[in-house]
Design a protein around this motif. Structure first.
Motif, PDB file in Angstrom:
ATOM      1  N   GLY A 165       0.798  -1.220   0.000  1.00  0.00           N
ATOM      2  CA  GLY A 165       0.000   0.000   0.000  1.00  0.00           C
ATOM      3  C   GLY A 165       0.828   1.266   0.000  1.00  0.00           C
ATOM      4  O   GLY A 165       0.299   2.358  -0.248  1.00  0.00           O
ATOM      5  N   SER A 166       2.136   1.155   0.263  1.00  0.00           N
ATOM      6  CA  SER A 166       3.004   2.331   0.253  1.00  0.00           C
ATOM      7  C   SER A 166       3.400   2.668  -1.180  1.00  0.00           C
ATOM      8  O   SER A 166       3.228   1.860  -2.100  1.00  0.00           O
ATOM      9  CB  SER A 166       4.254   2.068   1.085  1.00  0.00           C
ATOM     10  N   ARG A 167       3.965   3.844  -1.373  1.00  0.00           N
ATOM     11  CA  ARG A 167       4.355   4.277  -2.720  1.00  0.00           C
ATOM     12  C   ARG A 167       5.478   3.402  -3.281  1.00  0.00           C
ATOM     13  O   ARG A 167       5.624   3.276  -4.498  1.00  0.00           O
ATOM     14  CB  ARG A 167       4.823   5.731  -2.688  1.00  0.00           C
ATOM     15  N   VAL A 172       4.563  -6.981  -7.385  1.00  0.00           N
ATOM     16  CA  VAL A 172       5.369  -8.056  -6.808  1.00  0.00           C
ATOM     17  C   VAL A 172       5.324  -8.018  -5.282  1.00  0.00           C
ATOM     18  O   VAL A 172       5.385  -9.056  -4.630  1.00  0.00           O
ATOM     19  CB  VAL A 172       6.838  -7.977  -7.315  1.00  0.00           C
ATOM     20  N   THR A 173       5.162  -6.810  -4.708  1.00  0.00           N
ATOM     21  CA  THR A 173       5.064  -6.677  -3.253  1.00  0.00           C
ATOM     22  C   THR A 173       3.844  -7.421  -2.732  1.00  0.00           C
ATOM     23  O   THR A 173       3.916  -8.206  -1.789  1.00  0.00           O
ATOM     24  CB  THR A 173       4.949  -5.194  -2.844  1.00  0.00           C
ATOM     25  N   VAL A 174       2.713  -7.153  -3.379  1.00  0.00           N
ATOM     26  CA  VAL A 174       1.458  -7.785  -2.966  1.00  0.00           C
ATOM     27  C   VAL A 174       1.515  -9.286  -3.200  1.00  0.00           C
ATOM     28  O   VAL A 174       1.119 -10.082  -2.343  1.00  0.00           O
ATOM     29  CB  VAL A 174       0.272  -7.174  -3.736  1.00  0.00           C
ATOM     30  N   SER A 175       2.039  -9.680  -4.350  1.00  0.00           N
ATOM     31  CA  SER A 175       2.094 -11.103  -4.695  1.00  0.00           C
ATOM     32  C   SER A 175       2.948 -11.880  -3.699  1.00  0.00           C
ATOM     33  O   SER A 175       2.554 -12.944  -3.216  1.00  0.00           O
ATOM     34  CB  SER A 175       2.665 -11.284  -6.106  1.00  0.00           C
ATOM     35  N   ALA A 180       4.331 -15.104   1.655  1.00  0.00           N
ATOM     36  CA  ALA A 180       5.448 -15.083   2.598  1.00  0.00           C
ATOM     37  C   ALA A 180       5.598 -13.723   3.262  1.00  0.00           C
ATOM     38  O   ALA A 180       5.051 -12.725   2.802  1.00  0.00           O
ATOM     39  CB  ALA A 180       6.745 -15.439   1.864  1.00  0.00           C
ATOM     40  N   GLU A 181       6.380 -13.722   4.333  1.00  0.00           N
ATOM     41  CA  GLU A 181       6.720 -12.484   5.020  1.00  0.00           C
ATOM     42  C   GLU A 181       8.154 -12.118   4.641  1.00  0.00           C
ATOM     43  O   GLU A 181       9.096 -12.784   5.065  1.00  0.00           O
ATOM     44  CB  GLU A 181       6.596 -12.666   6.533  1.00  0.00           C
TER      45      GLU A 181
END
Length: 279
Positions: A165-167, A172-175, A180-181
């Motif tokens: 949700g950040s700029r 790929v961040t969401v996926s 995983a963390e």
């Protein structure tokens, strides 16, 4: 065998085997002696653990993994490196080199055949051009692994580890966060490689979320955020139509504070709650 991060040793070995670097395969070998030991240690390689390595190159990281883990299976696409690895890994009897494409190989079969009774982790110095495809294959295949530790371009690592949700975040961040963390471990300068790339790298670890039932997982997430002003305990009790005492017991078993709110939880927390939720 001298340290495989020593430039003279690397040049001597490669020269004797007539090896030249391939730009198309994104080959860059580590010459910083501190990187491979640190990466291997942080990967989770230890007694009772098996490691899948992607792209072992000359074997610098492989050697460190062999010294910690019970077994290492290194998947190398470039068949020209097979005789090189046969020489550099000759002192280790717990390693197997497989000449195959990590994007095509059946990893479920490999894990079943090579790592029975072991926890499994993945560790790799990934070529920049296949970073996302390899990471997403490892995640989407739902492999029975604990963690993935990879070295990638620093910009890619920052995007993967950005807050959703950040700029700085992207697709790929969401996926990645669905499976995983992600955790940034340390940076690696361009001068740590031979030949040196034009950008810096970073090592990150993806701690795999263990979700037994995806439908149950998303049911918990929906219920948790259904009443954002209430505590998680109240939201889940209402959203899942469960007695509050039962919800509190589930939260305690999941190591989640009873007064926590949904927005304070990590994906791992939601996964633990879902896994502890009865039928």
């Amino acid at each position: 065998m001298k340290k495989l991060s020593d430039i003279g040793t690397i040049k001597d070995i490669l020269s004797r085997h007539g090896f030249t670097f391939s730009k198309s395969l994104g080959q860059n070998f580590l010459i910083n002696p501190s990187v491979c030991p640190r990466m291997a240690e942080l990967s989770g390689a230890r007694e009772g653990v098996g490691v899948i390595e992607v792209g072992p190159g000359i074997g610098g990281l492989t050697t460190e993994l062999c010294s910690l883990a019970d077994k290492v299976v290194a998947v190398e696409l470039d068949k020209r490196l097979l005789p090189v690895l046969e020489e550099t890994l000759s002192e280790h009897d717990n390693v197997k080199v497989v000449n195959d494409d990590i994007l095509k190989i059946d990893l479920h079969k490999l894990i079943e055949e090579e790592f029975q009774g072991m926890d499994v982790v993945v560790c790799a110095n990934l070529p920049y051009y296949i970073t996302s495809p390899v990471i997403m294959k490892l995640l989407e295949d739902r492999l029975p692994i604990c963690a993935i530790t990879v070295m990638v371009q620093k910009e890619a690592a920052q995007r993967i580890c950005a807050e959703v949700g950040s700029r700085a975040s992207g697709a790929v961040t969401v996926s990645v966060n669905y499976y995983a963390e992600p955790e940034m471990l340390f940076s690696v300068s361009a001068g740590s490689f031979m030949p040196a790339p034009k950008v810096d790298s970073a090592v990150l670890r993806l701690n795999i979320l263990k979700v037994d039932d995806e439908k149950k997982f998303f049911k918990v997430v929906k219920a948790a955020f259904s009443q954002r002003r209430k505590t998680l305990s109240n939201s889940l009790a209402s959203g899942l139509s469960l007695p509050k005492a039962e919800v509190n017991a589930i939260l305690e078993n999941s190591s989640v504070p009873l007064n926590a709110r949904a927005e304070q939880l990590k994906l791992e927390d939601f996964a633990n709650i879902a896994n502890n939720l009865g039928d």
